[in-house]
Each structure stands twice: as C-alpha cells, then as structure tokens.
Design a protein around this motif. Sequence first.
Motif, PDB file in Angstrom:
ATOM      1  N   LYS A 188      52.243 136.071  64.554  1.00 47.37           N
ATOM      2  CA  LYS A 188      51.485 134.883  63.674  1.00 47.37           C
ATOM      3  C   LYS A 188      51.538 134.915  62.347  1.00 47.37           C
ATOM      4  CE  LYS A 188      47.456 133.134  65.384  1.00 47.37           C
ATOM      5  NZ  LYS A 188      46.462 132.890  66.015  1.00 47.37           N
ATOM      6  N   LEU A 189      51.075 136.221  61.931  1.00 47.51           N
ATOM      7  CA  LEU A 189      51.214 136.846  60.055  1.00 47.51           C
ATOM      8  C   LEU A 189      53.138 136.747  59.669  1.00 47.51           C
ATOM      9  CD1 LEU A 189      49.884 137.899  58.325  1.00 47.51           C
ATOM     10  CD2 LEU A 189      50.698 139.755  58.461  1.00 47.51           C
ATOM     11  N   ARG A 190      53.703 137.374  60.494  1.00 51.33           N
ATOM     12  CA  ARG A 190      55.199 137.575  59.861  1.00 51.33           C
ATOM     13  C   ARG A 190      56.145 136.261  60.338  1.00 51.33           C
ATOM     14  NH1 ARG A 190      54.546 141.278  56.747  1.00 51.33           N
ATOM     15  NH2 ARG A 190      52.447 142.613  57.549  1.00 51.33           N
ATOM     16  N   LEU A 191      55.925 135.696  61.868  1.00 50.24           N
ATOM     17  CA  LEU A 191      56.535 134.567  61.922  1.00 50.24           C
ATOM     18  C   LEU A 191      56.154 133.271  62.032  1.00 50.24           C
ATOM     19  CD1 LEU A 191      57.984 136.283  65.812  1.00 50.24           C
ATOM     20  CD2 LEU A 191      59.586 136.115  63.424  1.00 50.24           C
ATOM     21  N   LYS A 192      54.800 132.890  61.904  1.00 48.65           N
ATOM     22  CA  LYS A 192      54.212 131.905  61.836  1.00 48.65           C
ATOM     23  C   LYS A 192      54.290 130.480  62.691  1.00 48.65           C
ATOM     24  CE  LYS A 192      53.136 132.834  57.121  1.00 48.65           C
ATOM     25  NZ  LYS A 192      52.820 133.752  57.104  1.00 48.65           N
ATOM     26  N   ALA A 193      53.051 129.947  63.362  1.00 48.42           N
ATOM     27  CA  ALA A 193      53.108 128.844  63.675  1.00 48.42           C
ATOM     28  C   ALA A 193      54.393 127.824  64.012  1.00 48.42           C
ATOM     29  CB  ALA A 193      51.863 128.212  64.046  1.00 48.42           C
ATOM     30  N   GLN A 194      55.037 127.130  64.552  1.00 48.39           N
ATOM     31  CA  GLN A 194      55.717 125.981  64.113  1.00 48.39           C
ATOM     32  C   GLN A 194      54.819 124.941  64.276  1.00 48.39           C
ATOM     33  OE1 GLN A 194      57.896 127.222  68.664  1.00 48.39           O
ATOM     34  NE2 GLN A 194      58.659 125.092  67.810  1.00 48.39           N
ATOM     35  N   GLN A 195      55.860 124.338  63.324  1.00 48.27           N
ATOM     36  CA  GLN A 195      54.692 122.700  62.486  1.00 48.27           C
ATOM     37  C   GLN A 195      54.279 122.283  63.564  1.00 48.27           C
ATOM     38  OE1 GLN A 195      58.116 120.060  61.412  1.00 48.27           O
ATOM     39  NE2 GLN A 195      56.456 119.123  59.808  1.00 48.27           N
ATOM     40  N   SER A 196      53.891 121.821  64.077  1.00 48.77           N
ATOM     41  CA  SER A 196      52.461 120.893  64.450  1.00 48.77           C
ATOM     42  C   SER A 196      51.521 122.021  65.712  1.00 48.77           C
ATOM     43  CB  SER A 196      53.443 120.224  64.805  1.00 48.77           C
ATOM     44  OG  SER A 196      54.552 119.460  64.779  1.00 48.77           O
ATOM     45  N   VAL A 197      52.072 122.902  65.353  1.00 46.75           N
ATOM     46  CA  VAL A 197      50.920 124.216  66.069  1.00 46.75           C
ATOM     47  C   VAL A 197      49.797 124.390  66.297  1.00 46.75           C
ATOM     48  CG1 VAL A 197      51.474 126.116  67.305  1.00 46.75           C
ATOM     49  CG2 VAL A 197      53.609 124.829  67.484  1.00 46.75           C
ATOM     50  N   ASN A 240      57.895 130.875  65.249  1.00 43.64           N
ATOM     51  CA  ASN A 240      59.078 130.461  65.123  1.00 43.64           C
ATOM     52  C   ASN A 240      60.554 131.551  65.274  1.00 43.64           C
ATOM     53  OD1 ASN A 240      58.753 128.006  63.403  1.00 43.64           O
ATOM     54  ND2 ASN A 240      57.944 129.468  61.829  1.00 43.64           N
ATOM     55  N   GLY A 241      60.444 131.500  66.338  1.00 43.34           N
ATOM     56  CA  GLY A 241      60.880 132.709  67.325  1.00 43.34           C
ATOM     57  C   GLY A 241      60.396 133.023  68.175  1.00 43.34           C
ATOM     58  N   THR A 242      61.279 133.750  69.478  1.00 41.25           N
ATOM     59  CA  THR A 242      60.762 134.002  70.694  1.00 41.25           C
ATOM     60  C   THR A 242      59.894 135.871  70.728  1.00 41.25           C
ATOM     61  OG1 THR A 242      62.569 132.431  72.150  1.00 41.25           O
ATOM     62  CG2 THR A 242      61.415 134.328  73.391  1.00 41.25           C
ATOM     63  N   VAL A 243      58.668 135.482  71.085  1.00 41.66           N
ATOM     64  CA  VAL A 243      58.216 136.791  71.184  1.00 41.66           C
ATOM     65  C   VAL A 243      57.733 137.237  72.994  1.00 41.66           C
ATOM     66  CG1 VAL A 243      56.081 138.497  70.325  1.00 41.66           C
ATOM     67  CG2 VAL A 243      57.043 136.588  69.030  1.00 41.66           C
ATOM     68  N   ARG A 272      68.236 131.970  74.447  1.00 41.70           N
ATOM     69  CA  ARG A 272      69.411 130.971  75.309  1.00 41.70           C
ATOM     70  C   ARG A 272      68.860 129.942  75.400  1.00 41.70           C
ATOM     71  NH1 ARG A 272      71.555 136.086  78.891  1.00 41.70           N
ATOM     72  NH2 ARG A 272      72.038 137.078  76.861  1.00 41.70           N
ATOM     73  N   ARG A 273      67.786 129.345  76.024  1.00 42.89           N
ATOM     74  CA  ARG A 273      67.158 128.328  76.351  1.00 42.89           C
ATOM     75  C   ARG A 273      67.059 127.749  75.442  1.00 42.89           C
ATOM     76  NH1 ARG A 273      66.068 129.239  82.543  1.00 42.89           N
ATOM     77  NH2 ARG A 273      68.128 129.815  83.508  1.00 42.89           N
ATOM     78  N   GLY A 274      66.717 127.847  74.464  1.00 42.99           N
ATOM     79  CA  GLY A 274      65.998 127.271  73.125  1.00 42.99           C
ATOM     80  C   GLY A 274      64.171 126.696  73.140  1.00 42.99           C
ATOM     81  N   ILE A 275      63.524 127.887  73.936  1.00 34.62           N
ATOM     82  CA  ILE A 275      62.157 127.121  73.927  1.00 34.62           C
ATOM     83  C   ILE A 275      61.670 126.741  72.505  1.00 34.62           C
ATOM     84  CG2 ILE A 275      61.397 130.228  74.079  1.00 34.62           C
ATOM     85  CD1 ILE A 275      59.835 127.679  76.364  1.00 34.62           C
ATOM     86  N   VAL A 276      61.911 127.619  71.504  1.00 37.46           N
ATOM     87  CA  VAL A 276      61.535 127.091  70.227  1.00 37.46           C
ATOM     88  C   VAL A 276      61.767 124.843  70.172  1.00 37.46           C
ATOM     89  CG1 VAL A 276      61.440 127.417  68.261  1.00 37.46           C
ATOM     90  CG2 VAL A 276      61.193 129.273  69.358  1.00 37.46           C
ATOM     91  N   ALA A 277      62.850 125.113  70.550  1.00 41.58           N
ATOM     92  CA  ALA A 277      63.249 124.234  69.896  1.00 41.58           C
ATOM     93  C   ALA A 277      62.511 122.895  70.580  1.00 41.58           C
ATOM     94  CB  ALA A 277      64.927 123.755  70.272  1.00 41.58           C
ATOM     95  N   ARG A 278      62.960 123.323  71.973  1.00 40.87           N
ATOM     96  CA  ARG A 278      61.989 122.469  72.898  1.00 40.87           C
ATOM     97  C   ARG A 278      60.805 122.372  72.846  1.00 40.87           C
ATOM     98  NH1 ARG A 278      63.265 120.996  78.412  1.00 40.87           N
ATOM     99  NH2 ARG A 278      65.843 121.880  78.991  1.00 40.87           N
ATOM    100  N   ILE A 279      60.174 123.480  72.407  1.00 40.28           N
ATOM    101  CA  ILE A 279      58.453 122.982  72.117  1.00 40.28           C
ATOM    102  C   ILE A 279      58.749 121.912  70.738  1.00 40.28           C
ATOM    103  CG2 ILE A 279      55.884 124.321  70.668  1.00 40.28           C
ATOM    104  CD1 ILE A 279      57.479 126.779  72.470  1.00 40.28           C
ATOM    105  N   GLY A 280      59.132 122.428  69.551  1.00 33.52           N
ATOM    106  CA  GLY A 280      59.615 121.692  69.018  1.00 33.52           C
ATOM    107  C   GLY A 280      59.446 119.790  69.319  1.00 33.52           C
ATOM    108  N   GLU A 281      60.393 119.961  69.763  1.00 29.30           N
ATOM    109  CA  GLU A 281      60.746 118.167  69.890  1.00 29.30           C
ATOM    110  C   GLU A 281      60.303 117.912  71.095  1.00 29.30           C
ATOM    111  OE1 GLU A 281      64.534 118.569  73.399  1.00 29.30           O
ATOM    112  OE2 GLU A 281      65.362 119.718  71.326  1.00 29.30           O
TER     113      GLU A 281
END
Lengths: 340, 340
Positions: free
Chosen positions: B114-123, B292-295, B319-328
């Motif tokens: 959480k500290l280094r990558l930060k939460a995605q926008q809106s999360v 903002n990244g897969t952990v 590879r399948r873009g989990i971060v982008a999918r959550i963002g969408e």
Amino acid sequence: MPESEPPIALDAMGGDHAPHEIVAGAVQAVREHGLSIVLVGSPRVLYESLADHDATSEIPIVRAEEALAMDEGALSSLRRPRSSIAVACHLLRRGDASAVVSAGSTGGVVATGKLRLKAQQSVLRPALAVALPTRPRPTILLDAGANAEVKPEMLVQFAHLGSAYAETAYAMDAPRVGLLTIGAEPEKGNKLAKRAHELLKATHGITFIGNVEGHDLLSGAADVIVTDGFTGNVALKTMEGAVRYAFTELSESISASPMARMGALMQRGRLRDLSRRLDSEAYGGAALLGLNGTVVIAHGAAKAASISAACQLAATLSRRGIVARIGERLATGHRPHRLW
Amino acid sequence: MPESEPPIALDAMGGDHAPHEIVAGAVQAVREHGLSIVLVGSPRVLYESLADHDATSEIPIVRAEEALAMDEGALSSLRRPRSSIAVACHLLRRGDASAVVSAGSTGGVVATGKLRLKAQQSVLRPALAVALPTRPRPTILLDAGANAEVKPEMLVQFAHLGSAYAETAYAMDAPRVGLLTIGAEPEKGNKLAKRAHELLKATHGITFIGNVEGHDLLSGAADVIVTDGFTGNVALKTMEGAVRYAFTELSESISASPMARMGALMQRGRLRDLSRRLDSEAYGGAALLGLNGTVVIAHGAAKAASISAACQLAATLSRRGIVARIGERLATGHRPHRLW
C-alpha cells in the motif's frame, strides 16, 4: 433421578423432522437414558406418533396447537404466545419442567427464550454455546449466533458463561479461555477484539490464555473460545462445511479406483463412526446460556439420536445447576463492570 | 512470452523457509513454467543458493540487504524502505518488474504494498483475495485479512475486485457474488452485512446472488464471496483447521485396525493427492487486489512448489491485465458512490 425432578419440556413441533423424529428422540431418551420428558405440541398428532412407539403411557403431552415455522424469525415469537416453544418455556418458568429442548429455528427459540424466561440477573446478553468435537475434550465456542452485534464487555461475560458451561457439562477445572481473532498478538483484530483482549486480561475468575485463531477451534488450544455471534456463526458453519467437504472429497477419491474401493469397504465402519462424531448432528445441541432456566437448541435437521443427545445435555446442565453457577460467577466480584 | 515483458520480482527473504525454498521455487518457475524471475535479497546468500541449483546464470539478483521478519507487522514496513519486499515493490513501480511475489508476513507485505504502490484510483481499500479449492471451479474469498474493519461501500468494491479476479485468473463469465453472513434472508447479519446487502442489490455490473453462509465457502454456491477482513480471515483459518482436523482424524481411524490399515495402503496415493489439493500450501497464494500493480502473497510456510504456483498466478494476473480490469470496473458507472 430423584422423584421430585420435573421433566424436560421437549418442543415436539420444532425442527425439519418434527414431530416424528422428535417423538422418536423422546422415546429414546426415556427408554435408553432414563430421562423424564414431556412433549409439547398438538395432542392429536403426538398421541398418534407416540402410539407408533407404544409409548402413549410413558410420555405425557402438554397441549400447544401453534408452532413456529422453521423460517419464522425472532419477531414471530412475540406474536405467538401459545406456540409449542413458548408453552415449553412457560412450563420451565413455573417449575413444571427442569429444562427446555427445541429443534426449532434458532432465531425463534432464542427470542422466545429471552422473552419468556428473561436473562439472569447481571447477564447483558444470553449467548449460544456449542461444544466442538475437539479431542481429547471438547472446545466450547460462544457466541455461536444469538448476538450478531456485541460490545467488548459482553465478550467478557461470554467468557464466564462458557467457563461455567465447561465446568458444568464437562467437569473441566479452570477452563482455558481464548479470544477468537486474526493473530496471536494482543493488537491483532478489529476494535471489538482489541478492546475485549484488554478487558479479558484484567478480569478475575477466568483463565484467559490470549488470542486464538480460526484453526484453533479444533486444535484443543483453548477450552472456551469467545467471539461475537456473527463471527462465531460464520466460523461454526464454515467448520461444518469444511468437514463435510473433506469427507465428500474423500469418498469420491475412494470410489475412483477398484483397489481403493476394496480398501474403502474395509474402512467403512470406522469412517461412518468418525463422520457421525464430526457431523453437526452429534453435537447434542447448542446451550442458550444466561437465561433463568436451561434451554438447549438441537440442530434444525436433528433426528431421533440428536434429540435424545440434546435432552441428555439439558438434563446434565439442569441437574448440575448451570444457572446457579453462572449467577455465582457474575455475582462474586467477577463482574466486568468492576473494571472501568 | 514477449521479450519485452519484465520479470516477476520475487522477495527471496520473506517466508518461514526463506531463502532456500524461495530460490528453489524460482528455479522451478523458470525451468518448468518458462517464467522470467528476478530474486530480491542478499546477493551473497542468494548467489550461493542459486549455485546449488546451477542456476546463477538463469536468475538475476537485485540487492536488498534488509528483510522484514515474519513477526514484524505493518508499522515496521515504514521503517524499512530497503527491505526486500520494499525493493521488489520499487522494481514493479518503475516498470522493471511485472508483478511482486512474497511469502513474507501478510501484515508487512500488505502495508509495504500500500505504501510503495499506492491504491488504484477509486479504490477505497485494497483487499486480499484467496481462491478456495471448491469444485468444479474455485470460489474467490475476499477480504481474507487486509482490512479488519470495513464500511459497507468497501464490501461493494470488494465485489468488483473479486469479480475482476475471477474473470482474469479463471476466465469466469459474470461471476456470481455472494455476501457472507449468518442467514439467507436479507435482514440476517450484523449492521455491516445488512447495509452491504442493500448496496450490493442496487449495484450494476456485478451478479449479486444474495447472502451466503459459512458452509457455502466450499459448496460452490457462489464464485466470489465478500466479507470484511476479520470475518474472512477467521473463516479461512477455520476452514484450513477443519480440513486438517478431518484428515488427522481419518489417519488415526485408518491406522486403528489392521484390516483398515491394509485398505489405507491401497489408498495412500489418492489420499496424498487430495490432501495436497486441499492444503493451504496449494492455493497458489493470496492476491492483494486494488494496488497499482500485481502483488501475490504466498503462504508463510510456502515451499518451492507453492512459490512456483504463486509466481504463475502473479504472471497470469499481470499478463491478463488485472489492474486495468479493476480500473475499468470502478470507472465505468459501477462505482458504489453512484448509489447514494
């Protein structure tokens, strides 16, 4: 059994298999375990069912023409003062029964019990206690679902209720009490657990061993595990589901090869014993602690053997004075409100 | 694998069996599954360990001389900007890694992530998602322990995070989302669950099937089950404990008679397979969703096979873009704050 001891009032209309399995359980409790039982429900139906067992002269019936349906919740108990569970509580209250047993809906029985019997003096919230099949001796989990929302001081009382139960039903000495949370360190958990940890540590009269986690429910790490009724109910049902899952997986695995099947045949008896012991059916029921009287709630799906086990548990708790023991614990300087 | 894909940053110093089992897991992931891995930790120790596998030329090392101990919690991650997990997150953040995998303490990894990558926008709150070994396809449970205290709107977001995970990792279409509580009716549960039920019912973009109970974690009734991190963690550990208990009981029951023992011999292989599948070791790790990244957090007791499985899971999600999918999901009209 002394002649003067009143019978156990068994709600014959509550449960998925009421009234026939309830009646069969009563017959078993009377004939095999020498208990004294009175059935509460519709006389016509119960008389016929008793006749099937040639038991019309052994077990009396007290009339209650209404019953709470299994999907009726807490509120309906207010609207049905003549339901079989309400009448059973009434018998207990006026001294014509020594305990109440019901396989009716947990919400309905809890609400009716609280309404008709009232909480014992000093008890903030009655709680549901379940004996888990831990070895070599059971672990008592409470609250298993009576209070979805609790305060930290209630968890301290649950520690007393559970300790009294362990002492009474299982003759445990200084039962070890654990707080269910999500890490061993005192600061692990939600606000409720963190505050309860502090209070439990400062409470006299209980043997607090600190935090325990989900896997400790069956590890034997504690004799009594306290938690709120939401977490306790989720944990209990998760445990039942996981055990059932493991056995299903195992059966499929066993039947998947001819060699394994042969092995399985040899083990069938032992597997059945084990499965029965683990199954929620065999727990003997949950005790609703903290009321002015002993109430045991059997599993909704209970059949005769479970009903009989629930009656035995109720008789044990009543004879050994669980209500008085809880009263003593909460009266003799162990009250949590001494702490703040 | 496209040449341009950065490697997975594997925290080689986190976990009960670090660094040797971590290194062995990395070697397995590279050789057997064609993944690209970079080990983060003490170069001297890791070089020696890689040499044991003749793998010094196959897997690069990124230096991090500090490490979070397994008993270090969330706060320590703030004090250790050069820990192996912090350095791994840093690689991911600047694009030199495609994902992070660690078997370090959950609290420490969550806090560092959480500290280094930060939460995605809106999360509102990142959450830990675990795939339970339900059949025929897994059930995703979240939050499994990242947030002991949550608000109802966070549970709605967890439904999106879990749905995105089910779609991404398991190619599920319109995953069925259940709310973990203590009864099927909408009004069953604590305040949190009751309010969350209302919100979930009114949320577009998720397939809400209503309340589920503890026994549904392994019943396959839902594809995604949402709950707060306290209840989720207790339930997960209860499940693991109950499965372990069932197998211990079974082994004892099996070894108790010579006939049964003979049967057991025939079944040993199948039992071992089953036990492995059920064991927490095999889950492949918990995904920390919403950053903002897969952990991926492997079990603290993870050995080589689990580390390799966790790396595979991380590679798939990335590879399948989990971060982008959550963002969408959170950007396209599915935001819970649209509801009030």
